[in-house]
Design a protein around this motif. Structure first.
Motif, PDB file in Angstrom:
ATOM      1  N   CYS A 152      10.372 -12.152  -8.991  1.00 25.94           N
ATOM      2  CA  CYS A 152      10.821 -11.020  -9.816  1.00 25.94           C
ATOM      3  C   CYS A 152      10.991 -11.366 -11.299  1.00 25.94           C
ATOM      4  CB  CYS A 152      12.141 -10.487  -9.295  1.00 25.94           C
ATOM      5  SG  CYS A 152      12.085  -9.914  -7.603  1.00 25.94           S
ATOM      6  N   HIS A 153      10.918 -12.653 -11.657  1.00 25.79           N
ATOM      7  CA  HIS A 153      11.102 -13.030 -13.068  1.00 25.79           C
ATOM      8  C   HIS A 153       9.929 -13.843 -13.606  1.00 25.79           C
ATOM      9  CE1 HIS A 153      15.225 -11.563 -13.263  1.00 25.79           C
ATOM     10  NE2 HIS A 153      15.539 -12.229 -12.162  1.00 25.79           N
ATOM     11  N   GLY A 154       8.891 -14.057 -12.788  1.00 21.08           N
ATOM     12  CA  GLY A 154       7.771 -14.906 -13.199  1.00 21.08           C
ATOM     13  C   GLY A 154       6.739 -14.159 -14.025  1.00 21.08           C
ATOM     14  N   SER A 155       5.573 -14.793 -14.190  1.00 25.68           N
ATOM     15  CA  SER A 155       4.546 -14.153 -15.023  1.00 25.68           C
ATOM     16  C   SER A 155       3.459 -13.472 -14.180  1.00 25.68           C
ATOM     17  CB  SER A 155       3.924 -15.176 -15.975  1.00 25.68           C
ATOM     18  OG  SER A 155       3.637 -16.354 -15.284  1.00 25.68           O
ATOM     19  N   ARG A 156       3.499 -13.703 -12.863  1.00 20.82           N
ATOM     20  CA  ARG A 156       2.542 -12.979 -12.008  1.00 20.82           C
ATOM     21  C   ARG A 156       3.297 -12.186 -10.963  1.00 20.82           C
ATOM     22  NH1 ARG A 156      -1.313 -17.380  -9.969  1.00 20.82           N
ATOM     23  NH2 ARG A 156       0.464 -18.663 -10.571  1.00 20.82           N
ATOM     24  N   ALA A 171       3.931  -9.203  -8.479  1.00 19.07           N
ATOM     25  CA  ALA A 171       3.076  -8.289  -7.713  1.00 19.07           C
ATOM     26  C   ALA A 171       3.236  -6.858  -8.234  1.00 19.07           C
ATOM     27  CB  ALA A 171       3.451  -8.370  -6.240  1.00 19.07           C
ATOM     28  N   PRO A 172       2.118  -6.100  -8.277  1.00 24.04           N
ATOM     29  CA  PRO A 172       2.156  -4.755  -8.873  1.00 24.04           C
ATOM     30  C   PRO A 172       3.255  -3.849  -8.316  1.00 24.04           C
ATOM     31  CG  PRO A 172      -0.107  -5.380  -8.368  1.00 24.04           C
ATOM     32  CD  PRO A 172       0.759  -6.484  -7.849  1.00 24.04           C
ATOM     33  N   ALA A 173       3.467  -3.865  -7.001  1.00 23.90           N
ATOM     34  CA  ALA A 173       4.484  -2.967  -6.433  1.00 23.90           C
ATOM     35  C   ALA A 173       5.878  -3.347  -6.934  1.00 23.90           C
ATOM     36  CB  ALA A 173       4.436  -3.028  -4.912  1.00 23.90           C
ATOM     37  N   ILE A 174       6.098  -4.640  -7.113  1.00 24.84           N
ATOM     38  CA  ILE A 174       7.411  -5.108  -7.589  1.00 24.84           C
ATOM     39  C   ILE A 174       7.574  -4.755  -9.071  1.00 24.84           C
ATOM     40  CG2 ILE A 174       8.843  -7.165  -7.945  1.00 24.84           C
ATOM     41  CD1 ILE A 174       7.363  -8.402  -5.541  1.00 24.84           C
ATOM     42  N   ALA A 175       6.505  -4.983  -9.836  1.00 26.44           N
ATOM     43  CA  ALA A 175       6.543  -4.644 -11.268  1.00 26.44           C
ATOM     44  C   ALA A 175       6.839  -3.155 -11.454  1.00 26.44           C
ATOM     45  CB  ALA A 175       5.221  -5.025 -11.930  1.00 26.44           C
ATOM     46  N   GLU A 176       6.229  -2.359 -10.591  1.00 25.54           N
ATOM     47  CA  GLU A 176       6.430  -0.907 -10.697  1.00 25.54           C
ATOM     48  C   GLU A 176       7.888  -0.537 -10.414  1.00 25.54           C
ATOM     49  OE1 GLU A 176       4.838   2.969  -8.388  1.00 25.54           O
ATOM     50  OE2 GLU A 176       3.452   1.264  -8.441  1.00 25.54           O
ATOM     51  N   ALA A 177       8.442  -1.164  -9.363  1.00 25.76           N
ATOM     52  CA  ALA A 177       9.845  -0.887  -9.019  1.00 25.76           C
ATOM     53  C   ALA A 177      10.772  -1.334 -10.153  1.00 25.76           C
ATOM     54  CB  ALA A 177      10.211  -1.595  -7.720  1.00 25.76           C
ATOM     55  N   LEU A 178      10.433  -2.450 -10.806  1.00 25.58           N
ATOM     56  CA  LEU A 178      11.258  -2.941 -11.918  1.00 25.58           C
ATOM     57  C   LEU A 178      11.146  -2.004 -13.121  1.00 25.58           C
ATOM     58  CD1 LEU A 178      10.522  -6.781 -11.688  1.00 25.58           C
ATOM     59  CD2 LEU A 178      12.690  -5.648 -11.144  1.00 25.58           C
ATOM     60  N   ASP A 179       9.900  -1.556 -13.402  1.00 24.90           N
ATOM     61  CA  ASP A 179       9.677  -0.635 -14.533  1.00 24.90           C
ATOM     62  C   ASP A 179      10.534   0.615 -14.384  1.00 24.90           C
ATOM     63  OD1 ASP A 179       7.813  -2.254 -15.711  1.00 24.90           O
ATOM     64  OD2 ASP A 179       6.075  -1.249 -14.808  1.00 24.90           O
ATOM     65  N   LYS A 180      10.593   1.093 -13.140  1.00 25.75           N
ATOM     66  CA  LYS A 180      11.316   2.336 -12.884  1.00 25.75           C
ATOM     67  C   LYS A 180      12.802   2.183 -13.169  1.00 25.75           C
ATOM     68  CE  LYS A 180      10.529   4.434  -8.732  1.00 25.75           C
ATOM     69  NZ  LYS A 180       9.825   4.756  -7.643  1.00 25.75           N
ATOM     70  N   ARG A 181      13.362   1.077 -12.713  1.00 25.70           N
ATOM     71  CA  ARG A 181      14.817   0.892 -12.866  1.00 25.70           C
ATOM     72  C   ARG A 181      15.198   0.309 -14.218  1.00 25.70           C
ATOM     73  NH1 ARG A 181      14.699   0.196  -7.388  1.00 25.70           N
ATOM     74  NH2 ARG A 181      16.188   1.547  -6.332  1.00 25.70           N
ATOM     75  N   TYR A 182      14.303  -0.509 -14.779  1.00 27.91           N
ATOM     76  CA  TYR A 182      14.646  -1.227 -16.022  1.00 27.91           C
ATOM     77  C   TYR A 182      13.561  -1.035 -17.073  1.00 27.91           C
ATOM     78  CZ  TYR A 182      17.686  -3.497 -12.649  1.00 27.91           C
ATOM     79  OH  TYR A 182      18.608  -3.731 -11.668  1.00 27.91           O
ATOM     80  N   ILE A 216      15.423  -5.887  -4.841  1.00 29.37           N
ATOM     81  CA  ILE A 216      15.641  -5.318  -6.183  1.00 29.37           C
ATOM     82  C   ILE A 216      16.757  -4.278  -6.119  1.00 29.37           C
ATOM     83  CG2 ILE A 216      14.614  -3.831  -7.977  1.00 29.37           C
ATOM     84  CD1 ILE A 216      11.958  -5.284  -7.417  1.00 29.37           C
ATOM     85  N   LYS A 217      16.736  -3.485  -5.045  1.00 27.41           N
ATOM     86  CA  LYS A 217      17.782  -2.475  -4.875  1.00 27.41           C
ATOM     87  C   LYS A 217      19.143  -3.153  -4.785  1.00 27.41           C
ATOM     88  CE  LYS A 217      15.104   0.750  -2.248  1.00 27.41           C
ATOM     89  NZ  LYS A 217      14.875   1.038  -0.835  1.00 27.41           N
TER      90      LYS A 217
END
Ligand code: HEC
Length: 188
Positions: A148-152, A154-165, A58-59
């Protein structure tokens, strides 16, 4: 009968200058530039996924995607980028022309066309300038896109995405969906 043939001929002749404008070299150059872009970004993504998993990747997407697109833009003197009807990075929001092409791609997909070679190009006039505009559909593959673009996600990835986007819309995709498109503008 003769008259109709003659009229047809006149119509053909008057349409000739438009037909004579050969866009094939611009189309070829656009396809080649996109190959280069995919090679660079895909390469970075693969290395990052292998080295540090999705969080590291993601980075890389965050810091490198825009840089890679800028590099390819400057190399060609064009604008090259990515866009989507549901962008993750707000900066990738489509303009009116791009939106209409993305909608056209969705309609073509619904009508059964395959995504691998789906493209559209056109000469448009914007601010009194003639521009060659080109778009190519980006399919969603199961791996690795859905991580990173699906419907499930993982929480840690979702959190990292929320932070940046915080305005992220690019989730909930399924394999085979149109994730977005490459978009190129060449001055003429
Ligand atoms: C590791 C997580 C991750 C994976 C795996 C991933 N992406 Fe992304 N994707 C991102 C991030 C983060 C961005 C935002 C990049 C930026 O800031 O410009 C993004 C942006 C995009 C964009 C630009 C439009 C937008 O939404 O802003 C497209 C198109 C895209 N991804 C397609 C794909 C495709 C196709 C795949 C599979 C080959 C894929 N992605 C795999 C994280 C990922």
């Amino acid at each position: 009968m003769k008259k109709i043939v003659l009229l047809g001929l006149v119509a053909c002749l008057s349409a000739a200058p438009v037909v004579a404008e050969d866009l094939s070299s611009r189309v070829e150059a656009s396809r080649a530039a996109i190959k280069g872009f995919v090679g660079n970004l895909g390469g970075e993504l693969k290395v990052a996924l292998k080295k540090g998993g999705p969080l590291e990747a993601i980075k890389v997407c965050n810091s490198k995607a825009m840089g890679i697109s800028k590099m390819h833009s400057e190399k060609n003197g064009w604008h090259i980028g990515r866009t989507s009807l549901k962008p993750r990075n707000f900066a990738n929001t489509p303009d009116a022309w791009e939106r209409s092409v993305l909608e056209q791609f969705e309609a073509r997909k619904a009508a059964g066309e395959r995504l691998m070679k789906m493209e559209h190009y056109e000469v448009v006039t914007q601010d009194e300038k003639r521009l060659f505009r080109y778009m190519k559909a980006i399919p969603t593959a199961e791996k690795p896109c859905l991580v990173c673009h699906g419907s499930r996600i993982a929480p840690a990835i979702a959190e990292a995405l929320d932070k940046r986007y915080p305005q992220d819309q690019a989730r909930g995709y399924q394999a085979g969906d149109i994730r977005g498109a490459f978009t190129i503008t060449q001055p003429m």
